[in-house]
Design a protein around this motif. Sequence first.
Motif: not given
Length: 419
Positions: A227-242
């Motif tokens: 997410r961002g406006k013009g440039r990256v502002k933040k990124v979403k990270v999710v945890r995954i299982d085995e």
Amino acid sequence: MMGFPNVPTLSYDVVVIGGGPAGMAAAIKAKELGLKVLLLDENDYLGGILPQCIHPGFGIHYFGEELTGPEFASRLAKKLVELGVEYRTSARILEIRNYSDLEKFVLFTSPSGLYGVWARAVIYAAGARERHAFEIGIVGDRVSGIYTAGEAQTLMDIYGVLPGKEIVIVGSGDVGLIMARRFALEGAKVKAVIELMHYPGGLARNVMILRDFGIPLYLGHKVVEVRGKGRVKKVKVVRIDENLRETGEEFWIEADTLVISVGLVPAVKKLKKIGVEIDPATGGPVVNDRLETSVPGVFVAGNSLLINDLVDYVAEQGEMAAEGAKEFIENGGIESRRWTRVEKGENIRLVVPHYLSGERDVYLYLRVSKPMEDVELRIPEIGKRLKLPVVKPAEMIRLKLKEEEIRGAGKLTVEVVRP
């Protein structure tokens, strides 16, 4: 002129496509073997990606000393020039045509115009491309500040431009880890390295970089959104299982730059167009122990063959391909013989070459599917056993087989098992 009547044409024994370490080593070896050789590279300078790899760790096997990427490239380029190897930079390959076993035609553009080259053999060493954000399922805003590792490396080490100040790196392979150190040394804040698998993808010495610089490593996580406006502002990270399924646990990391370092893909589109058989495991061609593809007279080396850990192996493969081209040209082809098929056994993800003649010593390049400790690498058909304290998917295993071990075997099954 078979479809190109107005194109100026050249004639050589062998055309080498690609001016990186594999291509330069192949061209040097071909020249030393007495072949008339032309090297073509699409970049403005020789060396492939090596000029932007300013860190040490190259050349220990090939030159017997530790070099930086530019030093490794410079040594090959110097020898290439000293031998009088003909080469053209800024030469973009448009098409390869296979008219017959001993008639290849390569069409290329250059600043001086359009040319065609007739050759009896082709050595393809065009390298690989990087996977990008869309290939790994990252969605969100289309903003600036998203780079592949190679793009970021080029900006920093060729043009002297720092791509950002707060960095998230996707992928814990060696390139991603080295870039984490590079950013930290330049004063940027590396907020995290995100790794899909539940183990690091790089060599142990490079994983230590993160601890040395206090950079968080999130194993079993993935970036899914930007997410961002013009440039990256933040990124979403999710945890995954085995099983690599999302668990529902997620968090955001504020950053202005996202660097994607999730591996390479052999650049083989032009080989596919002439019918070269591709191994799904490597993404590169199926080859024999001369590194000849399924199309007679077309040889391949380096990251176009498979993704290598060490540039030393890339250069080694370039020499092997040149020796294969020499045999092919001298004998009017690689003589038909009863080939020994190399097959993948337990915990083997890939192995190259795929066919062995039993007429020469050969190196097998292989990778495992999963990490294991205290194991044996076995080839049951010939009683070959090698104890290994640890194997990792990120670390290539290079195994030498002598011709007397191979000769007469109908097939060889390579496996990694617990003793």
